[in-house]
Scaffold this active site. Structure first.
Site, PDB file in Angstrom:
ATOM      1  N   CYS A 107     -10.808 -14.212  -1.953  1.00 56.67           N
ATOM      2  CA  CYS A 107     -12.910 -14.120  -2.042  1.00 56.67           C
ATOM      3  C   CYS A 107     -13.699 -14.544  -2.419  1.00 56.67           C
ATOM      4  O   CYS A 107     -12.787 -15.247  -4.059  1.00 56.67           O
ATOM      5  CB  CYS A 107     -13.093 -12.235  -1.799  1.00 56.67           C
ATOM      6  SG  CYS A 107     -12.090 -11.136  -0.937  1.00 56.67           S
ATOM      7  N   GLU A 160     -11.786  -8.943  -6.204  1.00 59.45           N
ATOM      8  CA  GLU A 160     -10.583  -9.514  -4.606  1.00 59.45           C
ATOM      9  C   GLU A 160     -11.618  -7.817  -3.824  1.00 59.45           C
ATOM     10  O   GLU A 160     -11.927  -6.923  -4.612  1.00 59.45           O
ATOM     11  CB  GLU A 160      -9.750  -8.901  -4.524  1.00 59.45           C
ATOM     12  CG  GLU A 160      -9.174 -10.375  -5.341  1.00 59.45           C
ATOM     13  CD  GLU A 160      -9.263 -11.695  -3.613  1.00 59.45           C
ATOM     14  OE1 GLU A 160      -9.600 -12.062  -3.171  1.00 59.45           O
ATOM     15  OE2 GLU A 160      -8.793 -12.562  -4.434  1.00 59.45           O
TER      16      GLU A 160
END
Length: 229
Positions: free
Chosen positions: A2, A108
């Protein structure tokens, strides 16, 4: 992976971690960056060796080639090692655009949309992370509107797939220095990124507050464990 990282230390401290010459380190800021929520689109500190001496500067996180803009293709923030060397998006940056993004960790998310849980990932020993990255920045050219950098990512491998199936390629300091060396061929660089990135057991990860979801916010609380160990 991410798209959030942290840069807590000072540029000078990151440079010391790569054993850069004192003359280079002394010219860099000693004040901690203290950014606990580095987001795509904003400018962040990167390291490169495009001059006689290594240097650091801020570049925006994200990249799209000019032809991609004409076709209204998305701005990329990551480049998968599996196809980055052959992708029309990134292959032109492999020879002279290899840089390092220093960091202290990354985030994440797990769970379903609307109720995702953020996690913070960092080295177990607390050392800085030197992330392999690519850029279209050149000293003799003006940075394009969609220019900047992308992080190189690889399969998370055993041990980290419980939070995400991708992770940034984090290199040991000596390998990070080689990654930036223009004399290091693109084939050698690809091999290093594939097989010499720090393994999953070099890292630890834990749940953190959803405060990190707020773009523009940055506080040390964001990397504190949500639950006591």
């Amino acid at each position: 992976m991410c798209g959030r990282i942290t840069q807590k230390a000072s540029p000078a401290d990151y440079a010391r971690g790569l054993s850069w010459p004192d003359s280079v380190v002394s010219a860099l800021p000693e004040v901690p960056i203290d950014n606990y929520n580095c987001t795509p689109g904003a400018g962040h500190w990167i390291m490169h060796c495009m001059e006689e001496a290594p240097a650091m500067r801020e570049l925006p996180w994200g990249y799209r080639p000019s032809w991609g803009a004409e076709k209204n293709l998305p701005v990329a923030i990551n480049a998968r090692i599996e196809n980055a060397l052959t992708s029309a998006y990134f292959r032109g940056m492999w020879k002279n655009g290899r840089i390092i993004v220093p960091a202290d960790g990354w985030y994440e998310w797990t769970g379903e949309r609307g109720s995702k849980q953020p996690w913070y990932v960092r080295r177990r020993d607390g050392a800085p992370l030197y992330m392999a990255a690519l850029t279209n920045f050149r000293l003799d050219k003006e940075l394009s509107e969609d220019g900047g950098f992308v992080l190189v990512t690889a399969s998370a491998g055993g041990g980290m797939v419980d939070i995400h199936d991708r992770r940034p390629v984090v290199l040991a300091p000596e390998d990070a220095q080689l990654w930036m060396d223009a004399g290091f061929s693109k084939e050698q660089a690809e091999h290093m990124a594939r097989y010499f990135a720090l393994p999953p057991d070099s890292f630890e990860w834990y749940e953190v507050s959803t405060e990190v979801n707020k773009v523009g916010r940055s506080t040390p609380r964001m990397i504190e464990p949500l639950h006591a160990h």
